[in-house]
Design a protein around this motif. Sequence first.
Motif, PDB file in Angstrom:
ATOM      1  N   SER A 123      -1.069  -5.695   2.217  1.00 17.41           N
ATOM      2  CA  SER A 123      -1.565  -5.924   0.857  1.00 17.41           C
ATOM      3  C   SER A 123      -0.514  -6.634   0.006  1.00 17.41           C
ATOM      4  O   SER A 123      -0.699  -6.810  -1.198  1.00 17.41           O
ATOM      5  CB  SER A 123      -1.939  -4.591   0.212  1.00 17.41           C
ATOM      6  OG  SER A 123      -0.796  -3.773   0.150  1.00 17.41           O
ATOM      7  N   GLY A 173      -2.997 -14.649   1.308  1.00 17.84           N
ATOM      8  CA  GLY A 173      -3.300 -14.224   2.671  1.00 17.84           C
ATOM      9  C   GLY A 173      -2.192 -14.600   3.639  1.00 17.84           C
ATOM     10  O   GLY A 173      -1.794 -13.809   4.508  1.00 17.84           O
ATOM     11  N   SER A 191      -8.390 -17.302   3.422  1.00 18.59           N
ATOM     12  CA  SER A 191      -7.626 -16.235   2.772  1.00 18.59           C
ATOM     13  C   SER A 191      -8.056 -14.868   3.320  1.00 18.59           C
ATOM     14  O   SER A 191      -7.216 -14.028   3.661  1.00 18.59           O
ATOM     15  CB  SER A 191      -7.863 -16.290   1.267  1.00 18.59           C
ATOM     16  OG  SER A 191      -7.331 -15.154   0.657  1.00 18.59           O
ATOM     17  N   ASN A 248      -1.623  -9.671  -2.166  1.00 20.46           N
ATOM     18  CA  ASN A 248      -2.820  -9.603  -3.027  1.00 20.46           C
ATOM     19  C   ASN A 248      -2.587 -10.190  -4.423  1.00 20.46           C
ATOM     20  O   ASN A 248      -1.673  -9.786  -5.120  1.00 20.46           O
ATOM     21  CB  ASN A 248      -3.270  -8.146  -3.187  1.00 20.46           C
ATOM     22  CG  ASN A 248      -3.903  -7.630  -1.910  1.00 20.46           C
ATOM     23  OD1 ASN A 248      -4.018  -8.380  -0.932  1.00 20.46           O
ATOM     24  ND2 ASN A 248      -4.318  -6.367  -1.915  1.00 20.46           N
ATOM     25  N   THR A 262      -5.676 -12.393   5.527  1.00 15.95           N
ATOM     26  CA  THR A 262      -5.421 -11.020   5.078  1.00 15.95           C
ATOM     27  C   THR A 262      -5.983 -10.024   6.086  1.00 15.95           C
ATOM     28  O   THR A 262      -5.329  -9.020   6.426  1.00 15.95           O
ATOM     29  CB  THR A 262      -6.070 -10.781   3.708  1.00 15.95           C
ATOM     30  OG1 THR A 262      -5.732 -11.864   2.838  1.00 15.95           O
ATOM     31  CG2 THR A 262      -5.583  -9.479   3.081  1.00 15.95           C
ATOM     32  N   SER A 272       0.701 -12.290   3.134  1.00 15.70           N
ATOM     33  CA  SER A 272       0.477 -11.005   3.805  1.00 15.70           C
ATOM     34  C   SER A 272       0.756 -11.108   5.302  1.00 15.70           C
ATOM     35  O   SER A 272       1.416 -10.253   5.895  1.00 15.70           O
ATOM     36  CB  SER A 272      -0.964 -10.540   3.604  1.00 15.70           C
ATOM     37  OG  SER A 272      -1.186 -10.273   2.245  1.00 15.70           O
TER      38      SER A 272
END
Lengths: 311, 498
Positions: free
Chosen positions: A236, A71, A126, A239, A130, A74
């Motif tokens: 993303s 996260g 997280s 991920n 994200t 990202s």
Amino acid sequence: MNQHSILRFLQSYAVLIMVVALVIALSLLSDSFLTTRNVLNILNQSAPLMIIASAMTLVIIAGGFDLSVGGIFSMGAVCSAWLALAVHPAVGLIAAPIIGLTLGTINGVIITTLNVHSFLATIATSLIFTGTAIVISDGRLIPVRMDEFTWLGRGKIFNIYTSIWVTAVFAVLLTFLLTRTSLGRKIFAVGGNEEAAILSGIRTRWIKTSTFATAGFAAGLAASIATSRISMGQASAGNGMELQAIAAVILGGTSIYGGRGAVWRSIAGVILLALINNGFNILNADPFFRDLTTGLVILAAIGISAFGRKS
Amino acid sequence: MSLKAPLLRADNIGVSFSGVSVLRGVTLEVNHGEILGLVGENGAGKSTLGKVLGGYYSLSEGVLYAGGEDVSGWKAHTALNHGIAMMHQEIQIVPALTVAQNVFLGFEDTKFGILKPNERQRLKQLMSETGFFLNPAIVTSDLPIADQQKVEILRSLARKAQMIVMDEPTSSLTKDEITQLHEIMKKLKERGTAIIYISHFLDDILDVCDRIAVLRDGSHVATLDRNKISKPDLVAAILGTGQTETQYPKKSPPKTRKKILDVSGLTSPNGTKNVTFEVHENEIVGLIGFVGSGRTEIARALVGADTSTDGKVKLYTSDYSNRTPAKSTERGLVMVPEDRRGQGLVITLPVRANVTLPHLQSYTAGGVILTQKERSKTEEIIDFFDIRPTVIDGDVTNYSGGNQQKILIGKWLAESPKIVILDEPSRGVDIGAREKIHRSIVELAASGASFILISSEIEEVLGLAHRAYLVNDGQIKAEILPDETTERDVLNTLFSFQ
């Protein structure tokens, strides 16, 4: 070497044995494996994961887990691309590690003040990180095609990618921190026996927080490098990064229960995972077998280590 | 009854743990329908004996017969098959399960692995047979402790136990609950069940037991008939006559009467109640009490490992409030905890890292560890305490218990503290290490440190301390002068608190 020390050796160096075995096997199977170009590519592509796994080592040695590094990665990716466009490319590159450090510190503060297990807390954060990255980027890709931005991921110094230099420096620094400084000693103590650490006057909350801050910083730095390399920020991007990092750390032989481990082990763990991937590419093997093979190699490494432990 | 073989017979049995003998030459019979008490001082071996009879520890020597059959090599489940059940000091039930589920745990009535819905029925029948009633559907964590013990008893009875070993069952019960438990025990006895009752509460033992076996230093010294003895007789038997034991190093009296620690009204949620005492320069002060009397808790409240809600601590000449282990260490007030592996050492770290752990700021420059300084300090400690093997980077796991204890004490004495709390400094330690530890304490006291010595062995405190306090229920009840007191007087006083 007697039998006992052979077993000890197997247990301690299972990951290195697997790496060496794979390198030998791949060199025999393909001429294009052991070339400077291929090796540098492997290292360049694994640089972000190596950085994250190195820092994750500290978290796990101190007895924690950080599921939010994906996260944070990202957030770092999206913010660095956005700030590079909106402000200046250099600001974008510097911002990601700083944002990472901040988010990691927040993780640490949440875990130590609420006194909850880091596993639980970082699952929540997280999603928050994200989710924020998605909101900031509006769910879109943010392309940044500027040389002042892409040098970190694509540039070279003395014919070696800048990202590899950065990774090497970071890993050496963390190794020094872990093995030679008082903070490192305390990280081992907190993970090895928290009660004894508290009674020894160690401020365990502060030690734990520092490991999460380090992991956050590393995830941000990794995001800078990765975003710069692909010249694109996206929500993303991180991920699954956290599970790869944890897998590499454990695969390397750092104790999942805390108290034991080393940064080089995690680097070796990342390399092991990267070699399998690379093997599939250069051998043109059926990619359907990739996950299966990765699983079997991980199992083999665990098996060697467990076999050694029987002594 | 006399025609039948005894339910259980121990013939000259002994138990050793890693070479250290903790129980030897015990010969004992248990008959149907009797309550046999097991008493002795802390560490006399009563719990160990109970666990051997209940199948939890295996014998190192001797033979054990159950109903005439040799069962020396038995394990917990084989003991259960012979009708012997064990109730541990800690209640062994699954708190989230109901009474019925707990009672039949491990031998549920099933068909093809699927539970039959007759658990409550089975329990009701069992309860009417035995006369103990509980609501089968209630979750056990909601029950008071006495009822939780009933669950354990029911579980034993459901497995047709003929003998139940109860290890300190009353330690967390109220007066009423104890009476209730004793009623249950008498009922069990009428049904022909034998009970082994381990306790250090002598009044409880005298209340229900038929015979009382006395242990001292791992040996069975007497079996007394309840009807022929009184409490003082029992205390005398527990203590023995010979004021034997090891020679203690000669203690030099404190040079000054300078107070360096003044504690008044110390109160903590950990059970410490209004504790007031003082420690002088060069003085060794003992805290004596039974296990669970609150000695360790007083120490933890004092160094700030547990928070205090009330009271004043004056260290040297200034007030010391908002205590934390870190601040205490800085000020030279340190605690060597009793649980060496749980709270003392970090076994994943080598000796040198353990020794310097509380004092890292003295061994670092700019946050970097000064390896050479650390190594020479560790060498010094290894030397002073005669720690073996003499490996600075040795893995703590590979050291014997005695040497681990010396490492632990060395860790806390490394930076010449002013006041050292020693909690059970010689527990589980061989004679050599014990003597070394004792000599070090006396030596260091003479050369400047003060000690607060906590020990379950009254004799150890009397041998080393200049003054001592008797502790019960988290409070200081009396002050004694070891040189003018005997172990018997102390023990009598401690028993009178209950």
